[in-house]
Design an enzyme around this catalytic site. Structure first.
Site, PDB file in Angstrom:
ATOM      1  N   LYS A 106       0.846  -1.196   0.000  1.00  0.00           N
ATOM      2  CA  LYS A 106       0.000   0.000   0.000  1.00  0.00           C
ATOM      3  C   LYS A 106       0.880   1.244   0.000  1.00  0.00           C
ATOM      4  CE  LYS A 106      -2.995   2.793   2.847  1.00  0.00           C
ATOM      5  NZ  LYS A 106      -3.615   2.978   4.153  1.00  0.00           N
ATOM      6  N   GLY A 194     -11.358   7.385   7.379  1.00  0.00           N
ATOM      7  CA  GLY A 194     -12.521   8.219   7.641  1.00  0.00           C
ATOM      8  C   GLY A 194     -13.702   7.477   8.232  1.00  0.00           C
TER       9      GLY A 194
END
Lengths: 263, 72
Positions: A106, A194
Site C-alpha cells: 500500500k 474516515g
C-alpha cells in the site's frame, strides 16, 4: 449472484489474489498485541496493513506483531504511512519487500501532518517508480475521479480514496465522488480512512466499493473486538444491499398494504 | 578501524562496535535479533537477505534494520 447464493461465493480479486472478506484492517493504536489479534480475528479480515519501522536494538526481545498475527495465514499489506515524499515511500516498500518478500503493498504519501491528506503528485510518482520495480501497489488517494484514473493508468492495482481524513471517524464526506471513482475504475476501489462506525462502512459498500480499510474505528472503540464484529457485519450488509439493488426513493409515502379490500 | 581491530558502525542511528571480519548476519545475531525477521539497509542500499551471511561489516557502515510493526 442471487439472494440464494452464499455470501462466501462473493469474492474479490486484487493483483491476481482472491479474497472473501472485503474488510481490511490496520494494526496500529491497539492497547496490546493480544487485543489487536483478537480484533483481527473478530473482523474476519484476511488482509492487515502493517508499518515498517526500525527494530528496537536496545530491547530486542519486545513482543513482535508476527508472533500474534501470522503472516502465513493473514496477508500482510506493508504500508508507507508516515512517508511525506515519494523517495521515502519507495525506500520503505523496498525494505518491506526484503523483510517479507511481498510485492502487494500500500502506497500512502502524505502532504501535511494536520490533515494527513495525500500528496497526489508524490503519490503518483511513487506509484510509477514502484510499478516499474515490480510492485503491485494499492494506492491511498484523494476522492478525486481524475486522480484515481491517473493512478490506475500508472499501474495501481487498487484505488483507495479517503472517505474523510485519517483517524477522524467523520464518515464518507463525499458520496458523489466515491461513486464516480467506483463507476470509472477498472481495478478494485476500497474506501480507506474516515470510517467511524458501522453505518459508514455499510455506506461505502452500498456505493459499490469492493472493500473498506479501517484502523482507528476499531482500535479506538471502547470494545475493539465488538466493533470489529460490527464492521464485519456492516461490510457484508452493505455489500448485499449493493448486490440486491436498492429501491428507488420517492418524494411521498407509498402504502405497503393493499388498498383493495379495505373494510 | 581502531587499534584492536574492532569496527565502528551505526545501527539505527546508534554507534556500535563489532569485531572485525564479522558478517552482517553475525552482527544481527549479536544484537539479539533474528536475521530471518528483519530487512537490512547498508549505506542506503538494501542487503538481500540471501547475502546477509556473506557480506562482511565494514568500518564506518551505516545500517538500518527494520521489521513490521502495527500500523494503519
Amino acid at each position: 449472484m442471487t439472494a440464494q447464493q452464499d455470501i462466501r461465493a462473493d469474492t474479490w480479486t486484487v493483483a491476481g489474489r482472491t479474497f472473501t472478506s472485503r474488510l481490511i484492517v490496520g494494526t496500529g493504536k491497539y492497547k496490546s498485541l493480544e487485543d489487536n489479534a483478537a480484533a483481527v480475528e473478530a473482523s474476519g479480515a484476511e488482509i492487515v496493513t502493517v508499518a515498517v519501522r526500525r527494530v528496537n536494538i536496545s530491547d530486542p526481545n519486545q513482543p513482535r506483531l508476527t508472533d500474534f498475527i501470522d503472516p502465513k495465514t493473514t496477508t500482510y499489506l506493508p504500508n508507507t504511512a508516515g512517508c511525506f515524499t515519494a523517495e521515502d515511500a519507495i525506500r520503505t516498500l523496498r525494505l518491506a519487500r526484503e523483510a517479507g518478500g511481498w510485492t502487494l503493498v500500500k502506497i500512502e504519501v502524505l502532504g501535511e501532518a494536520k490533515t494527513l491528506y495525500p500528496n497526489m503528485r508524490e503519490t503518483l510518482r511513487a506509484t510509477e517508480v514502484l510499478v516499474k520495480d515490480g510492485f503491485e501497489p494499492m494506492v491511498y488517494c484523494v476522492d478525486d475521479p481524475i486522480a484515481a484514473k491517473q493512478l490506475e493508468e500508472a499501474g495501481a492495482v487498487a484505488i483507495m480514496p479517503l472517505g474523510a481524513p485519517i483517524g477522524s471517524g467523520l464518515g464518507i464526506q463525499n458520496r458523489v465522488t466515491i461513486r464516480l471513482i467506483v463507476e470509472g475504475a477498472g481495478v478494485p476501489v476500497l474506501v480507506d480512512a474516515g470510517v467511524g462506525t458501522a453505518s459508514d462502512a455499510a455506506q461505502a459498500m452500498e456505493l459499490g466499493c469492493d472493500g473498506v480499510l479501517m484502523n482507528t474505528a476499531i482500535a479506538e472503540a471502547k470494545d475493539a473486538v465488538l466493533m470489529a464484529r460490527a464492521m464485519k457485519a456492516a461490510v457484508e450488509a452493505g455489500r448485499l444491499a449493493y448486490l440486491a439493488g436498492r429501491m428507488q426513493k420517492r418524494r411521498y409515502a407509498d402504502p405497503s398494504s393493499p388498498l383493495a379490500g379495505l373494510i | 578501524m581502531s587499534l584492536d581491530g574492532s569496527l565502528g558502525v551505526r545501527v539505527n542511528g546508534e554507534h556500535k562496535r563489532f569485531e572485525g571480519g564479522m558478517t552482517i548476519a553475525e552482527m544481527i545475531n549479536q544484537l539479539g535479533l533474528d536475521p530471518l525477521r528483519v530487512a537490512v539497509e547498508r549505506n542506503l542500499e538494501i542487503v538481500p537477505r540471501s547475502t546477509l551471511g556473506e557480506v562482511c561489516v565494514e568500518d564506518g557502515d551505516d545500517f538500518e534494520i527494520v521489521h513490521f510493526v502495527g500500523g494503519g
